[in-house]
Design a protein around this motif. Sequence first.
Motif, PDB file in Angstrom:
ATOM      1  N   ASP A 109       0.827  -1.215   0.000  1.00 37.24           N
ATOM      2  CA  ASP A 109       0.000   0.000   0.000  1.00 37.24           C
ATOM      3  C   ASP A 109       0.855   1.257   0.000  1.00 37.24           C
ATOM      4  N   LEU A 110       2.067   1.146   0.574  1.00 32.06           N
ATOM      5  CA  LEU A 110       2.980   2.292   0.635  1.00 32.06           C
ATOM      6  C   LEU A 110       3.986   2.282  -0.505  1.00 32.06           C
ATOM      7  N   ASP A 111       3.873   1.278  -1.391  1.00 35.37           N
ATOM      8  CA  ASP A 111       4.806   1.125  -2.517  1.00 35.37           C
ATOM      9  C   ASP A 111       6.244   0.989  -2.022  1.00 35.37           C
ATOM     10  N   LEU A 112       6.414   0.186  -0.969  1.00 32.33           N
ATOM     11  CA  LEU A 112       7.734  -0.063  -0.400  1.00 32.33           C
ATOM     12  C   LEU A 112       8.165  -1.499  -0.677  1.00 32.33           C
ATOM     13  N   PRO A 113       9.468  -1.749  -0.845  1.00 32.10           N
ATOM     14  CA  PRO A 113       9.949  -3.102  -1.140  1.00 32.10           C
ATOM     15  C   PRO A 113       9.863  -3.993   0.091  1.00 32.10           C
ATOM     16  N   CYS A 114       9.735  -5.298  -0.163  1.00 30.79           N
ATOM     17  CA  CYS A 114       9.680  -6.262   0.942  1.00 30.79           C
ATOM     18  C   CYS A 114      10.841  -7.247   0.880  1.00 30.79           C
ATOM     19  N   LYS A 115      11.765  -7.071  -0.075  1.00 28.41           N
ATOM     20  CA  LYS A 115      12.983  -7.876  -0.139  1.00 28.41           C
ATOM     21  C   LYS A 115      13.992  -7.164  -1.032  1.00 28.41           C
TER      22      LYS A 115
END
Length: 241
Positions: A178-184
């Motif tokens: 939702d925040l357009d942030l990476p998760c890896k």
Amino acid sequence: METKNLLISLCLTLIMLTLFAQSELISKLKYSNHLDVPKIDLSKFAKGVDSIKTDMKQKLATTLNKASDKMYKVDSLMHSASDCGPSSELVHIDELSFSPDSISVPGNLTVNAKVTLDKDLQAPISATVVMQKMFFGHWINIPCTSDNIGSCFYEDVCQLLPNADQPDNTPCPKELSDLDLPCKCPLQKRIYEVKQLQIQIPKPDVNLPLQGQYQVNAQLTLKEEVIGCVDITFTVVQAKK
């Protein structure tokens, strides 16, 4: 102050017991009709010392428990954050601010941030955090606690991301997507910006008063080269009930 008074009381009591033992020895020597060294029963002295140690431990535990039950807040008028790296770094902190005006500890923190990456970043990316507290006019390092708060070294921050060990096609958690942030990792070259990001602040795993002035320096390193740096200063005060 209470702990200091306990230590003073213990020292004074030990001195008095020692003087008592010496006076008993002198008295027996004075009225003895022979030169044999008198035998003095020190069991009462040992029991007295043990009793004092037990009492001090109980009072010290009570003092620390009172400290751990207290609520604290970060004084919004006394905190700041700034990019401490040169313009040639790969990671730039363009914006970093915190709210609300009074941040409770433990409690929730709202973050607004804007970070620019000048190139794609591959794992491993290490992080070194140095947290210091002002004690009597000197900055003292705070050791890393069991919940990774304080002066800690993170060998690879990529491993802290939620999808670090997941296949590439695994969807990111909704909170990050939702925040357009990476998760890896890898982290792609672009501008990352978050508004009103909610973060929970835990109570640090230390049973000591937290109020005071703090400063934090955090550095990101890639292949022994510093690629990002941020300085944060803040003041913690005891919250009013």
